[in-house]
Scaffold this active site. Structure first.
Site, short mmCIF file in Angstrom:
data_model
loop_
_atom_site.label_atom_id
_atom_site.label_comp_id
_atom_site.label_asym_id
_atom_site.label_seq_id
_atom_site.Cartn_x
_atom_site.Cartn_y
_atom_site.Cartn_z
N GLY A 432 0.79 -1.23 0.00
CA GLY A 432 0.00 0.00 0.00
C GLY A 432 0.82 1.27 0.00
N GLU A 484 -0.33 6.30 -1.02
CA GLU A 484 -0.79 6.90 0.24
C GLU A 484 0.00 8.14 0.67
OE1 GLU A 484 -1.02 3.84 3.21
OE2 GLU A 484 -1.96 2.42 1.86
N CYS A 516 7.22 5.52 15.53
CA CYS A 516 6.28 6.09 16.49
C CYS A 516 4.95 6.37 15.80
CB CYS A 516 6.82 7.39 17.08
SG CYS A 516 8.43 7.21 17.87
N GLU A 605 -3.28 -9.06 17.44
CA GLU A 605 -2.83 -8.19 18.53
C GLU A 605 -3.84 -8.09 19.67
OE1 GLU A 605 -2.32 -3.43 18.71
OE2 GLU A 605 -1.12 -4.48 17.22
N CYS A 643 0.31 -8.67 9.58
CA CYS A 643 1.77 -8.68 9.73
C CYS A 643 2.20 -8.75 11.18
CB CYS A 643 2.40 -7.45 9.06
SG CYS A 643 1.89 -5.87 9.74
N GLU A 665 2.71 -11.37 6.52
CA GLU A 665 4.14 -11.36 6.82
C GLU A 665 4.67 -12.78 6.87
OE1 GLU A 665 7.60 -12.09 8.82
OE2 GLU A 665 5.79 -12.34 10.01
N HIS A 694 11.29 -4.13 6.93
CA HIS A 694 11.75 -3.42 8.12
C HIS A 694 13.28 -3.45 8.25
CE1 HIS A 694 7.49 -3.97 8.97
NE2 HIS A 694 7.60 -2.88 9.71
#
Length: 752
Positions: A432, A484, A516, A605, A643, A665, A694
């Site tokens: 994205g 985006e 952050c 999560e 992910c 992921e 990452h």
């Protein structure tokens, strides 16, 4: 005799109120500053934080909660357990960062969610060749700093049981708790060194014990703390738990020789459990009564009543936050745009510390000593309860009337989509976002300051979109995205356009490393006044004949990455968000968009830590996703993205989402998730991430080719998509270009 404290917190944020650490760390990575300059920033942040905690009234202050990247990675470094592949790097700091994020030749450690929060930790790798050794320089150095400032310092260490339970066994199937006896002597040695350095208390974090644990796990905890409490020269030991109740682990820990135990009193059953354990009469209980994870003001009257009910059941009592303040912004003082009445309902980090000290004072000196604070708390709670923005009758009526949550069978959808899209085998795409360039950030800042108007901002963003579309066509991707550029964050962007939300300006919270986010505040019923993405996506589609995905964030992720209202069930709030996303998917389809991606990276999560609570959560989480995606026709292809989680626990829910394509992921975990999907009969499209975004590494064509061939052993070509494992927002343009060209070339080779 140990020092008895009355008011504390379990940990502090470390990014800096203005993200000073993030900027310094990224400057170090970029070679703009050296290690000494980075450490100078860190020293200032630690000093300012410690002095602020003391001046706020805390009489025991946590130290060693600072980290350049992650506290679990710090523990691996403490125990000499960094992976073997980084050991050849001589510079200690560079070795640490290589384990965290890799480099051009070294793959990083896996990253996953810290229990049920939006913080991510690095997963230590423990192999049969791992030889543990103690490296206490960091914790001893930070203790020395604090003592030089006259701070009543309490070092914080991740406990041995949680460290092993959160690590990953490599090259051996034996349970990692079998290695407990190897690390206990190191912890014992560390305790002695801390005592010699002047520490009166040490905090050993054991949050893993609030999840469902086996008898063997709990027995290991008893063995660990029997061993450590028997060390002759040591500080008093405070075992800290958080994110839930300790359940059967509570009496076991109480039976050991530890002096203190921190319990999360925001968990529903914790108070009753504490009162039922006679052994706690000899312990100091640190009562986590102020919620460290959310931003709502504490009901001080209720909190005092709870604390008072424990006074006869424990030895002595100190007041604390339920967990580290790592999970909330620094202070409301940085948010002048948030005004009453909403402002009066909130408590960020500094305000939570004040609540802790007020409650401690009330216990010590009586309620009359804090009468003004109690009155202010009551007034704020009354204001919130009566505010008309909390209820939107039209939204509630739509949901009460019932909304369809099912689509046609997958085979019917697959045929309709094949005819509409005409994609090649192994279609290539991205997740994205594309790099957020300096130009994008400058334009956003200029709009915020009023230096440009909306029309100029749209023109600048359209120029960025045109560049991204042209880049993707040049690279040869099959399904494109608009990149985006207009989005500050995948949740905040939508929250700023939905009713029932408020955004912060400086409410930064660490997600991982230097990443952050600013979680928005969901305070009332959620509505969508107007379309949020249609103009941007249709503009992008007008520039190409290839399909462009509409990009939306799913309801569960919006909840997980926001501070959510606590005055109604989370499931009800999820349905309201889902209804808003559903209206957006329908509008995108009406505008001619053929693929809509509704991302749910936070599905795992929010999974409760106790098995008894998981089925209900997954039921409403899946329903919310299907509610948000079931309003479109069979020919509109629904994608989702997940992910950085342990997906095995929610694999049935991933199937139940019924998305036409799931990108997931898989790079750091080496395609392990595909076996999990196959084990439950998953037969829809899947795009396992073929490289890790990452890390700054540019994956080679051969590396991606190998990943694809590995994936094809588990997924037939007609269902396999080719994509990175996450969005590209944080990466540089040069590495993105090179990585995606290698991805497209690898797909071409494997197709042949």
């Amino acid at each position: 005799m140990t020092f008895e404290f009355t008011a504390t917190v379990l940990g502090s944020p470390r990014i800096g109120p203005k993200r000073e650490l993030k900027k310094a760390v990224e400057s170090y990575w970029a070679g703009k500053i050296d290690a000494a300059a980075l450490e100078a920033v860190a020293v200032d942040l630690r000093r300012d934080n410690l002095e602020a905690l003391v001046s706020a009234g805390l009489d025991s202050v946590p130290v060693n909660t600072f980290s350049y990247y992650d506290q679990v990675l710090d523990t691996a470094a403490l125990l000499g357990a960094l992976p073997e592949r980084v050991q050849s790097i001589e510079n200690e700091l560079d070795r640490y960062f290589a384990a965290a994020r890799g480099n051009d030749r070294i793959a990083p450690l896996e990253m996953t969610k810290w229990f049920d929060t939006n913080y991510h930790y690095l997963v230590p790798e423990i192999s049969p060749n791992t030889i543990f050794s103690l490296h206490p320089e960091k914790v001893l150095g930070e203790l020395k700093e604090a003592r030089a400032l006259g701070i009543p310092a309490r070092p914080v260490i991740l406990g041995p049981v949680t460290f092993l339970l959160l690590s990953k066994a490599v090259g051996d199937d034996a349970p990692l708790l079998d290695r407990l006896d190897e690390i206990l002597p190191l912890y014992a040695d560390l305790l002695t060194q801390l005592a010699d350095a002047g520490a009166e208390w040490v905090q050993m974090d054991e949050p893993a014990l609030v999840a469902d644990r086996t008898q063997n796990d709990i027995a290991a905890a008893k063995r660990a703390y029997d061993h450590l409490s028997a060390v002759s020269t040591r500080p008093a030991i405070l075992v800290a738990s958080y994110f839930g109740d300790l359940g059967p682990a509570l009496p076991v820990l109480a039976s050991t020789g530890i002096e203190g135990l921190s319990v999360d009193l925001t968990a529903p059953k914790s108070v009753e459990q504490v009162a039922a354990v006679p052994a706690l009469l000899g312990k100091r209980i640190v009562a986590g009564i102020v919620d460290g994870r959310n931003i709502w003001r504490t009901n001080l009257d209720d909190a005092l009543a709870t604390l008072a009910s424990l006074l006869g059941s424990v030895g002595t009592l100190a007041v604390s936050t339920s967990c580290s303040l790592l999970h909330v912004p620094y202070t409301l003082d940085a948010e002048p745009e948030i005004v009453d009445p909403l402002r009066s309902w909130l408590a960020f980090g500094a305000e939570k510390i004040t609540e802790v000290t007020v409650l401690a004072k009330a216990l010590r000196d009586g309620r009359d000593s804090v009468a003004a604070e109690l009155g202010e708390s009551r007034a704020a709670l009354d204001s919130r309860r009566d505010d008309p923005r909390l209820r939107d009758a039209s939204i509630r009526a739509r949901l009460d009337a019932g909304v369809t949550v099912d689509r046609s069978p997958a085979d019917e959808r697959r045929r309709a989509q094949a005819a509409s899209l005409d994609l090649p085998a192994l279609p290539t795409t991205t997740i994205g976002s594309y790099p957020q360039t300096t130009q994008i950030r400058l334009a956003r800042a200029a709009l915020r300051k009023g230096e440009i108007d909306d029309a100029e901002y749209v023109r600048l963003m359209q120029s960025e979109i045109a560049d991204v579309i042209a880049l993707q066509e040049n690279i040869g991707l099959d399904v494109l995205v608009h990149g985006e550029p207009e989005r500050n964050d995948m949740v905040q962007y939508f929250a700023e356009q939905l009713g029932g939300f408020a955004a912060t300006t400086h409410g930064w919270v660490q997600s991982y490393g230097s990443r952050c986010v600013r979680p928005p505040i969901l305070f009332g019923d959620v509505s969508r006044p107007r379309a949020m993405t249609v103009d941007w996506i249709t503009y992008a589609q007008s520039l190409t004949d290839k399909p462009v995905k509409g990009m939306l964030t799913g309801p569960v992720t919006i909840l997980a990455w926001s501070f959510v209202r606590d005055d109604q069930p989370l499931a009800d709030t999820a349905d309201q968000v889902a209804l808003a996303i559903r209206d957006e998917t329908v509008d995108l389809q009406s505008a001619g968009v053929k693929i809509v991606q509704v991302d749910e990276p936070a599905l795992r999560e929010l999974l409760p830590l106790r098995a008894k609570d998981k089925a209900f959560y997954l039921e409403w989480a899946v329903r919310a996703f299907k509610l948000s995606t079931s309003g479109v026709s069979d020919s509109t292809q629904i994608h989702t993205h997940l992910c950085y989680s342990e997906f095995g626990e929610v694999i049935d829910a991933i199937v139940a989402l019924d998305a036409d394509v799931t990108s997931i992921e898989a790079a750091r975990s080496h395609m392990e998730v595909l076996d999990d999907l196959n084990s439950v009969g998953f037969d829809l499209g899947v795009g396992p991430g073929v490289y890790d975004i990452h890390s700054p590494r540019v994956p080679s064509v051969e590396e991606i080719t190998d990943s694809l061939r590995s994936a094809l052993k588990a997924v037939p070509a007609e269902r396999l998509w080719v994509n990175p494992d996450c969005g590209l927002k944080t990466r540089g343009a040069t590495e993105v270009d090179a990585s995606l060209r290698n991805l497209v070339e690898a797909a071409r080779i494997v197709r042949q």
